[in-house]
Scaffold this motif. Structure first.
Motif, PDB file in Angstrom:
ATOM      1  N   MET A 107       0.873  -1.582   0.194  1.00 62.01           N
ATOM      2  CA  MET A 107      -0.190   0.429   0.178  1.00 62.01           C
ATOM      3  C   MET A 107       0.726   0.958   0.404  1.00 62.01           C
ATOM      4  N   ALA A 108       1.844   0.836   0.871  1.00 65.76           N
ATOM      5  CA  ALA A 108       3.144   2.379   1.193  1.00 65.76           C
ATOM      6  C   ALA A 108       3.892   2.640  -0.248  1.00 65.76           C
ATOM      7  N   LEU A 109       3.769   1.959  -0.907  1.00 61.67           N
ATOM      8  CA  LEU A 109       4.364   1.221  -1.927  1.00 61.67           C
ATOM      9  C   LEU A 109       3.949   2.254  -3.746  1.00 61.67           C
ATOM     10  N   LEU A 110       1.891   1.646  -3.565  1.00 67.87           N
ATOM     11  CA  LEU A 110       1.530   1.837  -4.711  1.00 67.87           C
ATOM     12  C   LEU A 110       0.635   3.443  -4.403  1.00 67.87           C
ATOM     13  N   VAL A 111       0.690   4.021  -2.651  1.00 73.48           N
ATOM     14  CA  VAL A 111       0.467   5.459  -2.058  1.00 73.48           C
ATOM     15  C   VAL A 111       1.684   6.483  -2.902  1.00 73.48           C
ATOM     16  N   VAL A 112       3.005   5.832  -2.689  1.00 79.98           N
ATOM     17  CA  VAL A 112       4.058   6.620  -3.403  1.00 79.98           C
ATOM     18  C   VAL A 112       4.239   6.869  -4.791  1.00 79.98           C
ATOM     19  N   VAL A 113       4.174   5.659  -6.198  1.00 83.20           N
ATOM     20  CA  VAL A 113       3.923   5.852  -7.145  1.00 83.20           C
ATOM     21  C   VAL A 113       2.911   6.739  -7.913  1.00 83.20           C
ATOM     22  N   VAL A 114       1.483   6.518  -7.113  1.00 79.73           N
ATOM     23  CA  VAL A 114       0.441   7.429  -7.412  1.00 79.73           C
ATOM     24  C   VAL A 114       0.668   9.192  -7.220  1.00 79.73           C
ATOM     25  N   ILE A 115       0.688   9.073  -5.760  1.00 77.36           N
ATOM     26  CA  ILE A 115       0.502  10.657  -5.012  1.00 77.36           C
ATOM     27  C   ILE A 115       2.297  11.293  -6.206  1.00 77.36           C
ATOM     28  N   GLY A 116       3.138  10.810  -5.806  1.00 76.84           N
ATOM     29  CA  GLY A 116       4.329  11.129  -6.419  1.00 76.84           C
ATOM     30  C   GLY A 116       4.146  11.626  -7.942  1.00 76.84           C
ATOM     31  N   PRO A 183      -1.147   4.644   8.348  1.00 71.61           N
ATOM     32  CA  PRO A 183       0.107   3.653   8.669  1.00 71.61           C
ATOM     33  C   PRO A 183       1.231   3.951   7.071  1.00 71.61           C
ATOM     34  N   ALA A 184       0.177   3.868   6.658  1.00 74.44           N
ATOM     35  CA  ALA A 184       1.048   3.305   5.306  1.00 74.44           C
ATOM     36  C   ALA A 184       1.103   4.849   3.850  1.00 74.44           C
ATOM     37  N   ILE A 185       0.272   5.767   4.867  1.00 77.13           N
ATOM     38  CA  ILE A 185       0.649   6.900   4.145  1.00 77.13           C
ATOM     39  C   ILE A 185       1.782   7.775   4.866  1.00 77.13           C
ATOM     40  N   ALA A 186       1.494   7.609   5.999  1.00 77.22           N
ATOM     41  CA  ALA A 186       3.063   7.750   6.886  1.00 77.22           C
ATOM     42  C   ALA A 186       3.810   7.255   6.767  1.00 77.22           C
ATOM     43  N   LEU A 187       3.924   5.972   6.527  1.00 77.09           N
ATOM     44  CA  LEU A 187       5.294   5.745   5.880  1.00 77.09           C
ATOM     45  C   LEU A 187       5.775   5.710   4.188  1.00 77.09           C
ATOM     46  N   ALA A 188       5.013   6.558   3.229  1.00 77.17           N
ATOM     47  CA  ALA A 188       5.280   7.124   2.336  1.00 77.17           C
ATOM     48  C   ALA A 188       5.785   7.555   2.209  1.00 77.17           C
ATOM     49  N   LEU A 189       5.342   8.824   3.179  1.00 79.62           N
ATOM     50  CA  LEU A 189       5.277  10.229   2.941  1.00 79.62           C
ATOM     51  C   LEU A 189       6.741  10.979   2.312  1.00 79.62           C
ATOM     52  N   TYR A 190       7.968   9.873   2.890  1.00 82.08           N
ATOM     53  CA  TYR A 190       8.815  10.638   2.602  1.00 82.08           C
ATOM     54  C   TYR A 190       9.641  10.400   1.584  1.00 82.08           C
ATOM     55  N   LEU A 191       9.216   9.110   0.925  1.00 73.34           N
ATOM     56  CA  LEU A 191       9.150   8.972  -0.393  1.00 73.34           C
ATOM     57  C   LEU A 191       8.906   9.342  -1.772  1.00 73.34           C
ATOM     58  N   ILE A 192       6.946   9.719  -1.463  1.00 80.41           N
ATOM     59  CA  ILE A 192       6.316  10.671  -1.977  1.00 80.41           C
ATOM     60  C   ILE A 192       7.288  12.366  -2.165  1.00 80.41           C
ATOM     61  N   GLY A 193       7.308  12.702  -1.464  1.00 75.52           N
ATOM     62  CA  GLY A 193       7.927  14.676  -1.839  1.00 75.52           C
ATOM     63  C   GLY A 193       9.897  13.607  -2.805  1.00 75.52           C
ATOM     64  N   MET A 194      10.171  12.931  -2.330  1.00 76.40           N
ATOM     65  CA  MET A 194      11.261  12.305  -3.809  1.00 76.40           C
ATOM     66  C   MET A 194      11.365  12.275  -4.414  1.00 76.40           C
ATOM     67  N   LEU A 195       9.816  11.366  -5.321  1.00 73.59           N
ATOM     68  CA  LEU A 195       9.213  10.663  -6.034  1.00 73.59           C
ATOM     69  C   LEU A 195       8.748  12.081  -7.073  1.00 73.59           C
ATOM     70  N   ALA A 196       8.663  12.936  -6.646  1.00 73.89           N
ATOM     71  CA  ALA A 196       8.153  14.481  -6.980  1.00 73.89           C
ATOM     72  C   ALA A 196       8.273  14.898  -7.446  1.00 73.89           C
ATOM     73  N   ARG A 197       9.600  15.959  -6.610  1.00 68.54           N
ATOM     74  CA  ARG A 197      10.305  16.245  -7.524  1.00 68.54           C
ATOM     75  C   ARG A 197      11.124  15.672  -8.223  1.00 68.54           C
ATOM     76  N   VAL A 198      11.617  14.516  -8.194  1.00 64.52           N
ATOM     77  CA  VAL A 198      12.168  13.418  -9.176  1.00 64.52           C
ATOM     78  C   VAL A 198      11.583  13.670 -10.290  1.00 64.52           C
ATOM     79  N   THR A 199      10.413  13.613 -10.399  1.00 65.23           N
ATOM     80  CA  THR A 199       9.185  13.345 -11.656  1.00 65.23           C
ATOM     81  C   THR A 199       9.304  15.485 -11.498  1.00 65.23           C
ATOM     82  N   ARG A 200       8.908  15.864 -11.846  1.00 69.51           N
ATOM     83  CA  ARG A 200       9.045  17.571 -11.948  1.00 69.51           C
ATOM     84  C   ARG A 200      10.260  17.533 -12.546  1.00 69.51           C
TER      85      ARG A 200
END
Length: 209
Positions: A107-116, A183-200
């Motif tokens: 779930m955390a990986l899915l949240v990271v990929v989609v939202i990021g 818990p999945a969202i809390a675990l994913a937040l850091y990588l969401i931020g990193m992936l969003a920056r890289v994608t941008r």
């Protein structure tokens, strides 16, 4: 490739952290007052011969480093020892909790990929105030430790609003997913931020090219 290198680096850092943490915890147990033999006896009196037998069985007389390296070698072979509290193999205890753990990671990986990816794409395409807001949001996501995010999310969405359960792992796939959402969202937040920056950055390079 940038995100892949970052992920590999994070995995290496995690492995080093786990190794250091295991050494510290093992050392703390070694330096704790009392003796492991007394704990195994649960306060019952025993003869010197019985104590010696326990020490030999569990190698309690060996030097600290020898005991730690033996334990580490067993862990690397999949032998996590036996729980003195539950009187059963630690591997069995871990196996019982493995489905919930795997679901949480998925779930955390899915949240990271989609939202990021979505945030990075929106920031690059829209620009202006939207891009600035996303940059601020991703900066906060990267700078917020997972345990702090977990407390804030639980306090707002579970305790105050009552949208999510506050404890437990649930029963059945859907119920487990509902329990593990925060818990999945809390675990994913850091990588969401990193992936969003890289994608941008990648999107901006593609648009400018």
């Amino acid at each position: 490739m940038t995100f892949l290198r970052f992920a590999v680096r994070r995995l290496v850092e995690m492995a080093v952290t786990l190794l250091g943490a295991s050494f510290v915890v093992f050392g703390a147990m070694y330096l704790a007052p009392g003796s492991p033999a007394s704990f195994l006896l649960s306060g019952r009196s025993a003869s010197p011969a019985a104590l010696q037998a326990i020490n030999e069985q569990y190698h309690l007389d060996d030097p600290f480093l020898v005991r730690y390296l033996r334990w580490l070698g067993q862990v690397l072979q999949g032998d996590f020892g036996r729980s003195l509290t539950y009187r059963t193999d630690v591997s069995g205890l871990l196996a019982d909790r493995l489905p919930a753990t795997l679901l949480l990671v998925a779930m955390a990986l899915l949240v990271v990929v989609v939202i990021g990816l979505v945030l990075g794409w929106i920031g690059a395409v829209r620009g202006g105030a939207t891009d600035s807001a996303i940059l601020v949001t991703t900066t906060l996501a990267v700078g917020t430790p997972s345990f702090v995010a977990a407390v804030l999310l639980q306090g707002l969405f579970a305790v105050k609003l009552g949208w999510f359960p506050t404890s437990g792992a649930g029963e059945g796939l859907l119920d487990m997913a509902w329990h593990l959402t925060l818990p999945a969202i809390a675990l994913a937040l850091y990588l969401i931020g990193m992936l969003a920056r890289v994608t941008r950055s990648a999107m901006l390079d593609a648009l400018e090219g």
